[in-house]
Design a protein around this motif. Structure first.
Motif, PDB file in Angstrom:
ATOM      1  N   SER A  56       0.856  -1.183   0.000  1.00 28.46           N
ATOM      2  CA  SER A  56       0.000   0.000   0.000  1.00 28.46           C
ATOM      3  C   SER A  56       0.897   1.240   0.000  1.00 28.46           C
ATOM      4  O   SER A  56       1.843   1.296  -0.790  1.00 28.46           O
ATOM      5  N   SER A  57       0.652   2.198   0.869  1.00 34.32           N
ATOM      6  CA  SER A  57       1.448   3.433   0.843  1.00 34.32           C
ATOM      7  C   SER A  57       2.761   3.310   1.603  1.00 34.32           C
ATOM      8  O   SER A  57       3.505   4.281   1.704  1.00 34.32           O
TER       9      SER A  57
ATOM     10  N   HIS B 146      -0.687   6.960   6.641  1.00 30.84           N
ATOM     11  CA  HIS B 146      -0.737   5.589   6.108  1.00 30.84           C
ATOM     12  C   HIS B 146      -1.951   4.895   6.713  1.00 30.84           C
ATOM     13  O   HIS B 146      -1.846   3.916   7.435  1.00 30.84           O
TER      14      HIS B 146
END
Lengths: 248, 248
Positions: A56-57, B146
């Motif tokens: 993901s990030s 996040h």
């Protein structure tokens, strides 16, 4: 290495095999504000194909990951080491749940100690010799019949408990009301309007009216209405009262 | 439906898309003793190909999963519904962290209420109308930079907090020592043997002997030695003392 200005534990994966688990580990770390990842002899080499897709990030965690050939080298600069394991090892170490473990870790981090947490291989975990390098053991309060936690899932629980132990577990938003609580006079005025409409509609049997009113007022009190709620309800009540009578 | 003899919350996934996430959700539920899974309109139909591979030993959760066409039908028999969301919805509901949410849920379960927890689609979560079906909101104390928790990871945190709130978070083993703590006389006898050997070896400068002995005794006290530890150390000390002197 952790930034001394904002101390965080280091997550150490020992011989992780699946790119997906490493990516998901990075994602879980990022979710709760961890960023220092060490990998001991990752099975597919490093960088590993497919690892970024599940992060993901949290690709910054992967970009900063450090690779070590052995556990001893991966923990060499640390002051306090925890080993996660699902099995008893017959080693005379303290055994913590994740909450106690990260409370201990947060205290040490606050005293400028460097803390690391070891996670073993997907199928076989840590060897006894690797556990032996740790100060204490972390295990999870799982159902013994379904005790196998996924690698990234155990990292998630540790990261979550770290954030709590460090006093950073702030929710991203709260349930703060956008309108003030209604003052009693607004509620009583609403109740009286409602009861007048119900009287006009012939709702109350006269001998039960007092009890029914008290019960209905209790229902409204349980709503803990705001000023806006009272206005909304008044409008709905007016609309109902204006409704033309049904035919027949 | 939960077994009334042992009440557990129902996990409800709304239009889950990836088989892997459903399998990992089942695994996470099994880890912490949950078994009631409901799926609202799973994207790939049901049973879904590939879903069992990531469930580890929790295939019983998948076998018992119930399928519903809409969220309203999936929550119809429940008394209390929580909706997980990462975003503020502008709805006037209580907002809980997972610990508070599951404490509230455990209290209601103990009073024989049926409780369910809604989890939204992988990319877009729950719609506002779906959130509107819930009594309260659960959100996670993530790093806002996040914030994207994987679906099965959020189920894991909820299952973990349920087990804690229900008082079932027992560790699978403890750090109980297999040998009793050493009594003081065993420690003092060990210290005296060690100090006699060090005297014989000429280790202590006479003017510093008292302080050095106290410092070394402190080191041993911090070990919190067991009777077995004392025997082990005595053996090692005897072996060292027997060692022939180095040549030269």
């Amino acid at each position: 290495m952790t930034d001394p200005a904002s101390p965080r534990p280091v997550i150490i994966l020992v011989e992780p095999q699946l790119a997906e688990n490493i990516g998901m580990t990075a994602r879980a770390m990022g979710n709760f504000g961890l960023d220092a990842l060490r990998l001991v002899a990752p099975k597919g080499g490093w960088p590993m194909k497919g690892v970024r897709e599940t992060a993901s990030s949290a690709t910054h965690v992967l970009d900063r990951a450090r690779i070590y050939p052995t556990v001893a080298e991966a923990v060499a600069d640390l002051h306090y080491v925890l080993a996660t394991t699902a099995r008893e090892r017959g080693q005379m170490k303290r055994v913590f749940g994740p909450d106690e473990a990260l409370a201990e870790a947060a205290g040490r981090l606050a005293r400028a100690e460097r803390v690391g947490i070891l996670f073993g291989r997907e199928r076989v975990g840590l060897s006894n010799d690797e556990v032996s390098l740790a100060d204490a053991i972390v295990t999870f309060p799982v159902d013994p019949e379904h005790a196998s936690l996924n690698l990234a899932q155990s990292v998630l629980l540790v990261a979550y408990e770290w954030r709590r132990a460090a006093g950073r577990a702030v929710l991203p938003f709260t349930g703060a009301m956008r309108s003030s609580p209604a003052p009693r006079e607004a509620l009583i005025s609403l109740f009286e309007s409602l009861e007048a409409e119900l009287d006009a509609a012939g709702y109350y049997p006269p001998e039960k009216r007092g009890g029914m009113i008290r019960n209905m007022r209790d229902m409204f009190h349980r709503m803990a209405m705001t000023e806006q709620d009272v206005r909304t309800f008044r409008g709905a009540l007016r609309a109902l009262a204006r409704r033309p009578p049904e035919e027949g």
